[in-house]
Design a protein around this motif. Structure first.
Motif, PDB file in Angstrom:
ATOM      1  N   UNK A   1       0.866  -1.188   0.000  1.00 36.66           N
ATOM      2  CA  UNK A   1       0.000   0.000   0.000  1.00 36.66           C
ATOM      3  C   UNK A   1       0.895   1.228   0.000  1.00 36.66           C
ATOM      4  N   UNK A   2       0.854   2.002  -1.056  1.00 35.60           N
ATOM      5  CA  UNK A   2       1.676   3.203  -1.139  1.00 35.60           C
ATOM      6  C   UNK A   2       0.891   4.464  -0.814  1.00 35.60           C
TER       7      UNK A   2
ATOM      8  N   UNK B   1      -6.027   8.736   1.334  1.00 38.95           N
ATOM      9  CA  UNK B   1      -7.166   9.022   2.215  1.00 38.95           C
ATOM     10  C   UNK B   1      -7.541  10.507   2.136  1.00 38.95           C
ATOM     11  N   UNK B   2      -6.541  11.377   2.188  1.00 35.38           N
ATOM     12  CA  UNK B   2      -6.807  12.815   2.076  1.00 35.38           C
ATOM     13  C   UNK B   2      -7.418  13.160   0.721  1.00 35.38           C
ATOM     14  N   UNK B   3      -6.952  12.488  -0.314  1.00 35.14           N
ATOM     15  CA  UNK B   3      -7.437  12.754  -1.673  1.00 35.14           C
ATOM     16  C   UNK B   3      -8.941  12.524  -1.765  1.00 35.14           C
ATOM     17  N   UNK B   4      -9.408  11.416  -1.148  1.00 32.22           N
ATOM     18  CA  UNK B   4     -10.825  11.079  -1.246  1.00 32.22           C
ATOM     19  C   UNK B   4     -11.687  11.795  -0.211  1.00 32.22           C
TER      20      UNK B   4
ATOM     21  N   UNK C   1       1.491   2.320   6.415  1.00 33.24           N
ATOM     22  CA  UNK C   1       0.052   2.182   6.174  1.00 33.24           C
ATOM     23  C   UNK C   1      -0.776   2.083   7.442  1.00 33.24           C
ATOM     24  N   UNK C   2      -0.236   2.580   8.565  1.00 30.83           N
ATOM     25  CA  UNK C   2      -0.975   2.440   9.820  1.00 30.83           C
ATOM     26  C   UNK C   2      -2.030   3.529  10.005  1.00 30.83           C
ATOM     27  N   UNK C   3      -2.917   3.634   9.032  1.00 29.35           N
ATOM     28  CA  UNK C   3      -4.075   4.499   9.218  1.00 29.35           C
ATOM     29  C   UNK C   3      -4.991   3.852  10.257  1.00 29.35           C
ATOM     30  N   UNK C   4      -5.825   4.631  10.933  1.00 31.14           N
ATOM     31  CA  UNK C   4      -6.755   4.031  11.896  1.00 31.14           C
ATOM     32  C   UNK C   4      -7.611   2.939  11.273  1.00 31.14           C
ATOM     33  N   UNK C   5      -7.988   3.122  10.002  1.00 32.18           N
ATOM     34  CA  UNK C   5      -8.829   2.129   9.333  1.00 32.18           C
ATOM     35  C   UNK C   5      -8.100   0.794   9.177  1.00 32.18           C
ATOM     36  N   UNK C   6      -6.846   0.841   8.743  1.00 31.31           N
ATOM     37  CA  UNK C   6      -6.103  -0.399   8.553  1.00 31.31           C
ATOM     38  C   UNK C   6      -5.853  -1.118   9.878  1.00 31.31           C
ATOM     39  N   UNK C   7      -5.481  -0.383  10.905  1.00 24.28           N
ATOM     40  CA  UNK C   7      -5.257  -1.001  12.212  1.00 24.28           C
ATOM     41  C   UNK C   7      -6.553  -1.623  12.725  1.00 24.28           C
TER      42      UNK C   7
END
Length: 365
Positions: free
Chosen positions: A79-80, A86-89, A160-166
């Protein structure tokens, strides 16, 4: 810093706020901090990738390496730029300057890196989930053996440790976010609940012309379970075959393997499979260890981090294994363990069925 942290016996994970479904919970994670050179990219991902590659090149040059005419780049990544997408969307609603939008492309940090050094060999992303680092290492060796390149810079990056992924890895039942790392993640020990999530970017230079390498890549193999999107075939025939073919490819007998640097995420199925393989294939005094309790599970960069640990360990004469905290497998190494040569098998099992095994040896005298 990586080595100092490992030999300290303390986990890189810290209790960090902003997680959970409502972003009001804390989680134990080992994240790469903010920083880096803004000229290297808009996000932490590109900055970390370029910084680790640059550090690897400077280190290799300091050890006598001179780049050949055809230097290739392999980037192990799953995941790059997770935060920028996330900010883009969500925040930018898709409205970005064209230059900022291009920063989201996986080709952009590779292109800017190749421009920086004037390298003209092939450049390619490699993705095999958690096994991506091993896959990149074996691809680099194949390029070198085939004469496609003179040298390869291998970089593995996962931020890639966004809150969603964790949250979702925790919901899958494989990640542990609410317990101290050495308590929750205990590979090959009783009471292990899974892995603590981490981030990393690690770089290394591979060459057949190295004067002073840390270690030698003797061979390896990859296979696929073709069984389930998350689970390993309980009979693990393809994992077993991967180990056998790795040794065959490296042209070494199992009796020469002294250490198994395991995938070792601390999950029941992975630990069971790797422990069974060690018992079946290797000598009773072959040691097994996993550094995931200390470094965290760095996802797409995990096996590259762990290869680097094994390689540096040969030079330092030490394996920085985590301390044991519970009843353990009899072959588990714990704490600093002296290395006196011998071969290392580095295994990595990626979600979805990706199996990989690399055979490493100490640098030739």
């Amino acid at each position: 810093m990586l080595w100092d942290g490992l030999v300290s016996g303390k986990s890189a994970a810290v209790l960090t706020g902003g997680f959970g479904r409502n972003r009001d919970e804390s989680a134990w994670v080992a994240a790469v901090p903010e920083g880096g050179d803004p000229a290297d990219g808009r996000g932490r991902f590109a900055r970390a990738m370029r910084a680790s590659a640059r550090e690897a090149i400077e280190d290799a040059k300091g050890r006598g390496w001179t780049p050949g005419r055809r230097v290739g780049l392999l980037h192990a990544v799953v995941i790059g730029e997770a935060y920028l997408w996330k900010d883009f969307y969500v925040t930018d609603k898709g409205k970005l300057r064209l230059r900022d939008y291009l920063a989201l492309m996986p080709s952009t940090p590779m292109s800017t890196f190749m421009q920086e050094y004037g390298f003209h060999g092939p450049a390619m992303n490699v993705s095999a989930m958690c096994a991506s680092g091993n896959a990149g290492l074996l691809t680099a060796k194949a390029w070198l053996d085939a004469g496609i390149v003179d040298d390869v810079v291998l970089v593995a990056t996962d931020l890639s440790l966004t809150p969603e992924n964790v949250l979702h890895f925790t919901r899958l039942g494989v990640a542990v976010a609410n317990r101290e790392p050495l308590d929750g993640c205990r590979p090959f020990q009783e009471g292990s609940r899974g892995f603590v999530m981490g981030e990393a970017s690690v770089g290394m230079v591979l060459s057949n012309r190295s004067d002073k390498p840390y270690a030698v890549t003797l061979g390896g193999a990859m296979s696929h379970d073709a069984y389930h999107v998350t689970s390993i075939d309980p009979e693990f025939p393809e994992v077993r075959r991967c180990f056998v073919e790795a040794l065959d490819n490296a042209r070494v007998p199992a009796e020469e393997v002294r250490y198994v640097n395991a995938h070792g995420p601390g999950t029941k199925q992975c630990d069971r499979v790797e422990a069974a393989i060690v018992e079946e294939m290797f000598r009773p005094d072959t040691g097994i260890y996993s550094v995931k309790p200390l470094a965290g599970h760095c996802q797409g960069a995990a096996s590259a981090v762990e290869v680097a640990v094994a390689a540096i360990g040969y030079e330092r004469g030490v394996i920085p294994a985590p301390p044991s905290v519970a009843e353990a497998h009899p072959q588990l190494l714990h704490g600093e363990f002296g290395v006196d040569g011998g071969l290392t098998v580095k295994s990595s099992l990626g979600m979805g069925g990706h199996n990989s095994v690399v055979v490493l040896g100490p640098a030739r005298a």
